[in-house]
Design a protein around this motif. Structure first.
Motif, short mmCIF file in Angstrom:
data_model
loop_
_atom_site.label_atom_id
_atom_site.label_comp_id
_atom_site.label_asym_id
_atom_site.label_seq_id
_atom_site.Cartn_x
_atom_site.Cartn_y
_atom_site.Cartn_z
N TYR A 167 18.68 62.32 -36.57
CA TYR A 167 19.53 62.76 -35.87
C TYR A 167 19.94 64.19 -35.85
O TYR A 167 19.35 65.06 -36.01
N GLY A 168 20.63 64.33 -34.90
CA GLY A 168 20.94 65.74 -34.64
C GLY A 168 21.39 66.81 -35.23
O GLY A 168 22.25 66.25 -36.43
N ARG A 172 20.20 65.94 -25.19
CA ARG A 172 19.53 66.59 -26.43
C ARG A 172 18.20 67.19 -25.75
O ARG A 172 17.39 66.96 -24.66
N GLU A 186 22.61 61.29 -31.93
CA GLU A 186 22.97 61.33 -32.49
C GLU A 186 23.51 59.92 -33.20
O GLU A 186 22.85 59.17 -32.32
N ARG A 187 24.69 60.02 -34.37
CA ARG A 187 24.87 58.57 -34.05
C ARG A 187 26.48 58.45 -34.05
O ARG A 187 27.28 59.62 -33.87
N GLY A 197 19.59 57.69 -36.03
CA GLY A 197 19.69 59.26 -34.44
C GLY A 197 20.02 58.20 -33.71
O GLY A 197 19.10 57.38 -32.95
N ALA A 217 25.09 58.45 -28.09
CA ALA A 217 24.40 58.56 -29.45
C ALA A 217 22.24 58.32 -29.25
O ALA A 217 21.92 59.52 -29.47
N ASP A 257 25.52 66.10 -35.16
CA ASP A 257 25.64 64.58 -35.43
C ASP A 257 27.26 64.66 -36.27
O ASP A 257 27.42 64.89 -37.43
#
Length: 745
Positions: free
Chosen positions: A374-375, A173, A16-17, A99, A11, A378
């Motif tokens: 976050y991205g 990322r 992201e999560r 994120g 993550a 996600d």
């Protein structure tokens, strides 16, 4: 737990999560949750638990208080679903995870989870149904989404097996390129240099409109897009120009980011300012003039100290009537969440946007879609939107534009139909979401599980063009009716409850009815009669099953006329405004049987007899056009029994021989008689009827009535009232009354 460590590492690497599901025995899942957070190196200070008990030394709220997470960012949120699973709690909490963070769900074994009945299910079992009658369709679909989506790890803690590791092996990322500041910006370059996305830059640019009076800015975004940060940068820039910016939000915590970003910009500009407190400041005052200050909505609507601009953060959580009062500000901005049902619901997008468009403000719109917390890809956001249908939408316009009442099909949409056809479910629920200001994630569970609810729709080539959500009410036992009559709370059964508790009719819960909870027509085909076609089909279907059809809603003149045209008659107008819409609620009934007719007739008569007294008290500020509409829609036999003396008093007013203040009652009786069922619909103009409502029924001061109805002077207003009274006196008085009237002319 190695799996938690791996999820967290992935993550963070992708910004992201990840979602970790721990299923099984309650205590085992709680113990494993604590171990997972430790393994993932997530501090307790950055963790929140939503659940019935403390098992981790961190912040905790009941699921019912999940709104405490709105506007906040956490590294981990743990939702304990053993005692209950509230859809609203999921929707409000999942967006708080930053994120690189984890959303942890504690649940019973997933294979048996749908068959369990919990505290939330109890709220769906409205009398005469019991909890055992509630289905588990929502949770079955919920579990299916957990098992189907990327980024969701599932661990069976009882067998200590990993059903899914949730790892997606995303690419590393890549830091996004900083947005390019606009060339022609009025705000300082530093404001744009602090933006993280092109969307945020464009939003700040839109806020520049607040530099001019008569402007309104609307910024819409999903959670985590940085709209509050954009508002803060704009507020700081305006303050640096010497302007006074008033910020408001449902709670200060929601607006804290506005002040954080405003302070950061002022620091970057090298501007000297003072805070009212070191942390969580509610006021930033610049030495050379200008400030950013917070007031709660109840105070902010009065525009204290005449601000130059107002920023309303999370506007969707405020009542429409309250939002309207901010339009008195020289310039005003509204930020609101598009999906996720932030705060109170969708009153902003459904009701307020129309009123804003019809007003005099020059409106600037901005939409933010790129996530900041976050991205872009996600997986937890994708899962949440699917599980709760947060992005449900009606069919696109071209699919339904040729729909007419003659070309559509009436469908009884069972739960099986909706679960078997995801597109059908998304279209039906999406139409309800966009057309109603109170739809929330829990409504999806109600639609799928509540034993008293049914869905009916009109479709064109399989696509939903109109939909209605119905609730079965009434047929209550004597014991339940007695509880209700005594003031006890009974879930559901809104219409029998109002008629029983407020209007003291213990027998109102005996007949069985179908209440229209929601009804919506696709925007592309409105005003074609499709809503009326749907209601007529519902009436035909339930003619032999129900005693009445009913509805309760925030009354506007247009809506009252719609329901009146479809056979529904007014039996009640609430004496307090709806918290969200800011409107008084009308209750209307369309009887289907002799029992329903008796219920409707007695309540219409009671409404006729009491409405004049209520309008001069609790309903003294009700829109006169709403009053006219609800009275016209009441199926009550007109009753006008004035004594000879009362007729002489009324007949003397037009010529100035008597005054209304001597005894307002006969004037009220005469007005109500006419508005209920005019003997001549052309006897009075709409303005004259409004005048009678405001002055005679609502007893508003002369100066207020003169101003509201735009009379040149008080004298002209009084003369107009005399003319209206004369018209009604000639219409409803006998020969002796006409003679008395002529005597004073």
């Amino acid at each position: 737990m190695d799996i938690a460590r791996s999820l967290r590492e992935e993550a963070r690497r992708a910004n992201e999560r990840r979602l970790l599901v721990l299923a099984g025995d309650p205590e085992r899942t709680r113990t494993r949750a604590a171990a997972a957070l430790d393994a993932a190196d997530i501090p307790r200070a950055e963790t929140t638990v939503l659940g019935p008990k403390s098992f981790i030394d961190c912040e905790r709220y009941e699921q019912s208080r999940a709104e405490e997470l709105l506007g906040r960012t956490r590294t981990a949120v743990v939702l304990d679903a053993h005692a209950e699973l509230r859809p609203n709690a999921v929707g409000r909490s999942v967006g708080a995870v930053d994120g690189g963070g984890l959303y942890v769900l504690l649940a019973p074994p997933l294979d048996t989870f749908p068959q369990r009945r919990d505290g939330f299910d109890e709220t769906l079992a409205v009398p005469p149904f019991e909890t055992a009658d509630v289905t588990g369709h929502f949770r079955r679909r919920f579990v299916e989404t957990l098992r189907a989506h990327r980024g969701v790890a599932i661990v069976d803690v009882d067998s200590d097996t990993v059903e899914s590791d949730g790892l997606t092996d995303p690419p590393p990322r890549r830091p996004p390129a900083p947005p390019t500041p606009p060339d022609d910006a009025a705000f300082p370059a530093e404001a744009y240099e602090q933006c993280l996305t092109d969307d945020q830059r464009d939003a700040v640019l839109a806020f520049e409109a607040l530099r001019s009076a008569g402007t309104a800015v609307v910024v819409e975004a999903d959670r985590g897009r940085g709209k509050s940060s954009a508002a803060g940068l704009a507020a700081g820039a305006l303050a640096a120009e010497g302007r006074d910016v008033l910020v408001t939000a449902p709670r200060y915590r929601s607006a804290a980011e506005v002040f954080a970003r405003a302070a950061a910009l002022l620091d970057a500009l090298g501007v000297d300012y003072t805070r009212d407190q070191a942390s969580s400041p509610r006021s930033l005052t610049l030495d050379g003039g200008g400030r950013v200050r917070f007031c709660p909505p109840a105070t902010a609507v009065d525009l204290p100290e005449a601000p130059d601009a107002v920023v309303v953060d999370e506007a969707a959580a405020l009542p429409v009537r309250r939002l309207e009062r901010f339009l008195d500000a020289p310039a005003v901005a509204f930020t609101t969440t598009v999906h996720g049902y932030e705060g109170a619901g969708r009153g902003f997008s459904v009701r307020f946007r129309d009123r804003l468009a019809d007003g005099e403000h020059e409106v600037t719109d901005a939409t933010m879609t790129t996530p900041i917390r976050y991205g872009d890809a996600d997986p937890v956001e994708v899962w949440a939107f699917r599980a709760l249908l947060l992005d449900a939408r009606p069919p696109v316009d071209p699919l339904v534009t040729d729909a007419t009442p003659e070309t559509v099909d009436y469908r009884r949409l069972s739960t099986a139909d909706l679960l078997d056809d995801e597109h059908l479910l998304r279209e039906a629920f999406g139409l309800l979401v966009l057309a109603h200001y109170r739809t929330e994630p829990a409504d999806l569970a109600r639609l799928l599980d509540a034993p008293n609810l049914t869905v009916r729709a009109l479709t064109r080539d399989g696509h939903v063009v109109a939909v209605a959500l119905l609730a079965r009410e009434g047929s209550l036992s004597a014991a339940t009716r007695a509880t209700m009559y005594g003031g006890g709370r009974v879930r559901g059964n809104m219409l029998p409850d109002v008629l029983t508790t407020q209007l003291r009719d213990e027998e109102a819960g005996v007949p069985v009815g179908q209440r229209v909870l929601r009804i919506a027509t696709h925007a592309a085909v409105r005003s074609r009669g499709l809503g009326s076609r749907l209601l007529s089909e519902i009436e035909a279907e339930f003619a032999d099953e129900a005693d009445w059809l009913g509805v309760g809603y925030g009354a506007t003149p247009e809506l009252v006329r719609f329901w009146d045209a479809n056979g529904y008659g007014t039996v009640h107008l609430s004496t307090s405004r709806n918290d969200t819409s800011g409107e008084y609620s009308a209750v209307m009934i369309d009887p289907c049987s002799p029992a329903g007719e008796r219920l409707a007739e007695r309540h219409a008569a009671w409404f006729r007899d009491r409405i004049a007294a209520v309008l001069s008290d609790a309903l003294a500020d009700c829109d006169p056009d709403v009053v006219r509409a609800v009275l016209r829609a009441a199926d009550a036999e007109p009753d006008l029994s004035l004594s000879p003396w009362e007729w002489r008093l009324v007949a003397g007013v037009p010529g100035g021989a008597s005054i209304m203040d001597t005894d307002p009652k006969p004037f009220r009786d005469l007005t109500v008689r006419h508005l209920l069922d005019p003997a001549d619909s052309d006897a009075l103009t709409a303005r004259e009827e409004r005048l009678l409502v405001r002055k005679v029924l609502q007893a508003a001061p002369w100066l207020s009535v003169t101003d509201e109805l735009e009379f040149v002077s008080r004298r002209e207003c009084m003369r107009a009232l005399g003319g209206a009274v004369e018209s009604l006196t000639r219409l409803y008085g006998d020969v002796s009354v006409q003679e008395e009237l002529d005597r004073h002319r």
